[in-house]
Design an enzyme around this catalytic site. Structure first.
Site, mmCIF file in Angstrom:
data_model
loop_
_atom_site.group_PDB
_atom_site.id
_atom_site.type_symbol
_atom_site.label_atom_id
_atom_site.label_comp_id
_atom_site.label_asym_id
_atom_site.label_seq_id
_atom_site.Cartn_x
_atom_site.Cartn_y
_atom_site.Cartn_z
ATOM 1 N N SER A 179 0.816 -1.205 0.000
ATOM 2 C CA SER A 179 0.000 0.000 0.000
ATOM 3 C C SER A 179 0.862 1.272 0.000
ATOM 4 C CB SER A 179 -0.958 -0.056 1.198
ATOM 5 O OG SER A 179 -1.914 0.938 1.129
ATOM 6 N N ASP B 69 -9.895 -4.348 -5.097
ATOM 7 C CA ASP B 69 -9.302 -3.367 -4.195
ATOM 8 C C ASP B 69 -10.050 -2.039 -4.291
ATOM 9 O OD1 ASP B 69 -7.581 -1.626 -2.804
ATOM 10 O OD2 ASP B 69 -5.845 -2.844 -3.327
ATOM 11 N N HIS C 177 -8.106 -5.001 -0.823
ATOM 12 C CA HIS C 177 -6.847 -4.358 -0.445
ATOM 13 C C HIS C 177 -6.116 -5.121 0.671
ATOM 14 C CE1 HIS C 177 -4.276 -0.827 -0.502
ATOM 15 N NE2 HIS C 177 -4.354 -0.725 0.807
#
Ligand SMILES: *[C@@H]1O[C@H](CO)[C@@H](O)[C@H](O)[C@H]1NC(C)=O
Ligand SMILES: *[C@@H]1O[C@H](CO)[C@@H](O)[C@H](O)[C@H]1NC(C)=O
Ligand SMILES: *[C@@H]1O[C@H](CO)[C@@H](O)[C@H](O)[C@H]1NC(C)=O
Length: 452
Positions: A223, A397, A428
């Protein structure tokens, strides 16, 4: 009886949400900071109401929140692992663990954890294959080691890698400083992603290469860690030439197509009035995943909690979580790791980037002219991200949308592989927390890394 349960749950739920914005921590600690007799009396009474049969506890630790934490842990039977450090988790799972401290040029002391060998080994035979794992800027390094032997940190250690779990300032592993106190000095919280990229990442890179005795290492980022890495390439102390290969899990630059949720959340946070109110309430500290907050999250989101569907919905809405997550209190542990700590400024910076396609420095709005000499904050130069990169993306995601994949491939100069997770409902957070991530993601990551 039912009324009591409902009111306790509502109370917990309310705290859970206000705490997301750091309000509750600060108001509690300012009101009840001292070891006041009245507070002690109230707590004992509260415990008697909740659990009339229990023998009275001796609550002699200083501070209201730590008392409340002990009380909650007792009456709600919270397992001790909820409060474990990354180091303790690794040891408990039977891996050789080392704890290191890296000091940045501006004085932050970051805890770095090393898994120095496979399970049940002594960790003495050092591997030349060194990997640094970095997670999102608000999350704890425990992201990569919660579930042995199926978390990425253990998968890599068992495959023969020398695994280093880095951390950045503001998380539970990054709350120490040579001069500043995070609980007292507002200046401690004066950082955005720019400082993390400028100071934390290069300090980690040079410490790890020095101590592991290698020239180059692998970098695995999840991320927002990818944003910090890409930013660091533009800075004078860039360590791009030390990287053998980057595995970008849920990679991010800016976004061409922010989701509706992102737009709403980002506009809300990046509002001057909201920022002003936040700053007043929390002194610059957006979230602190202390033991007290960990208790509340655990109580709300553990497998036996009636509020679990709300946790799941909230997580799905913000991060995307596939259907799994049953057993081992996986959701509660995952969320407690995901929410570790960050500054207002870092979160605001993230929301700024979420609304533009570019990766830019923190924007001071009208103040940009004074700070940068330009009306908008400068853009990081992605063509300097020279290391080979493998992109690993989830189909569902909500944060880094698969729509942006083409944009990523176009913007990054050295993408060597793209892996879209086969499982259709992957979101995610699933890339690091899902029960089947080993099969869906990590086996592939290993295969990619073996080629470099
Ligand atoms: C902070 O770092 C200093 C210097 O390394 C160390 O002595 C101290 O114990 C650390 N404090 C905490 C709370 O970890
Ligand atoms: C925060 O840091 C920036 C640059 O790093 C500096 O210009 C500014 O004066 C600092 N603000 C405070 C309140 O210390
Ligand atoms: C970005 O870096 C490349 C490579 O050094 C350089 O050629 C290019 O001019 C830079 N772009 C900007 C906008 O500075």
């Amino acid at each position: 009886m039912i009324c009591r349960i409902i009111s306790v749950k509502i109370f917990l739920l309310l705290n859970f949400f206000t705490s997301s914005f750091g309000l509750f921590n600060v108001s509690l600690s300012t009101i009840f900071n001292e070891n006041k007799p009245l507070v002690g009396f109230a707590l004992t009474t509260f415990e008697k109401i909740l659990n009339p049969k229990a023998a009275p506890t001796s609550l002699n630790t200083a501070g209201f929140t730590s008392k409340l934490t002990k009380l909650l842990a007792r009456v709600k039977h919270i397992p001790p692992q909820v409060y474990f450090t990354t180091h303790q988790h690794i040891l408990q799972h039977g891996y050789p663990a080392e704890e290191h401290f890296v000091v940045t040029p501006d004085g932050y002391i970051l805890t770095v954890n090393r898994i120095a060998g496979p399970r049940h080994s002594r960790g003495r035979s050092r591997s030349p294959d060194v990997v640094l794992l970095m997670t999102s800027v608000i999350s704890s390094s425990s992201d990569f080691i919660l579930d042995a032997p199926d978390s990425l940190g253990y998968v890599l250690a068992d495959a023969g890698y020398d695994v280093w779990l880095g951390s950045n300032r503001g998380t539970r592993e990054g709350r120490n400083h040579t001069r500043l106190n995070p609980d007292k000095d507002k200046r401690f919280w004066n950082f955005s992603l720019d400082e993390i990229a400028r100071y934390d990442y290069p300090a980690l890179a040079s410490y790890i290469t020095r101590h592991a005795g290698v020239e180059r290492f692998f970098f695995v980022g999840f991320s927002a860690a990818n944003r910090c890495l890409f930013m660091s390439a533009s800075l004078p102390n860039s360590f791009m030439n030390k990287i053998r290969m980057v595995v970008s899990l849920a990679p991010m630059i800016g976004t061409e197509n922010p989701s509706l949720f992102m737009k709403f959340f980002s506009k809300f946070i990046d509002d001057d009035i909201v920022q002003g109110v936040l700053e007043q309430f929390n002194g610059g500290q957006f979230y602190h995943g202390n033991d007290f907050m960990k208790s509340l999250l655990y109580i709300a989101c553990s497998d036996r909690s009636k509020l679990r569907p709300i946790c799941l919905y909230f997580t799905k809405f913000t991060g995307g979580v596939h259907k799994g997550y049953l057993g081992k209190d996986r959701l509660a542990f995952g969320l407690n790791s995901a929410l570790s700590g960050a500054s207002n400024k870092a979160i605001e910076h993230i929301t700024q980037i979420n609304l533009t396609p570019d990766l830019r420095m923190y924007s001071y709005g009208a103040g940009n002219m004074a700070v940068y000499g330009t009306e908008t904050s400068p853009v990081y130069n992605l063509s300097l991200v020279s290391a080979p990169i493998a992109l690993v993306v989830s189909p569902k995601d909500q944060v880094t949308h698969i729509r942006d994949l083409a944009y990523l491939r176009k913007s990054l100069p050295n993408v060597v592989a793209t892996h879209v997770v086969q499982q259709r409902d992957y979101g995610h957070l699933d890339l690091i927390y899902a029960d089947n991530a080993r099969k869906s993601v990590y086996d592939n990551v290993l295969q990619l890394m073996r080629q470099y």
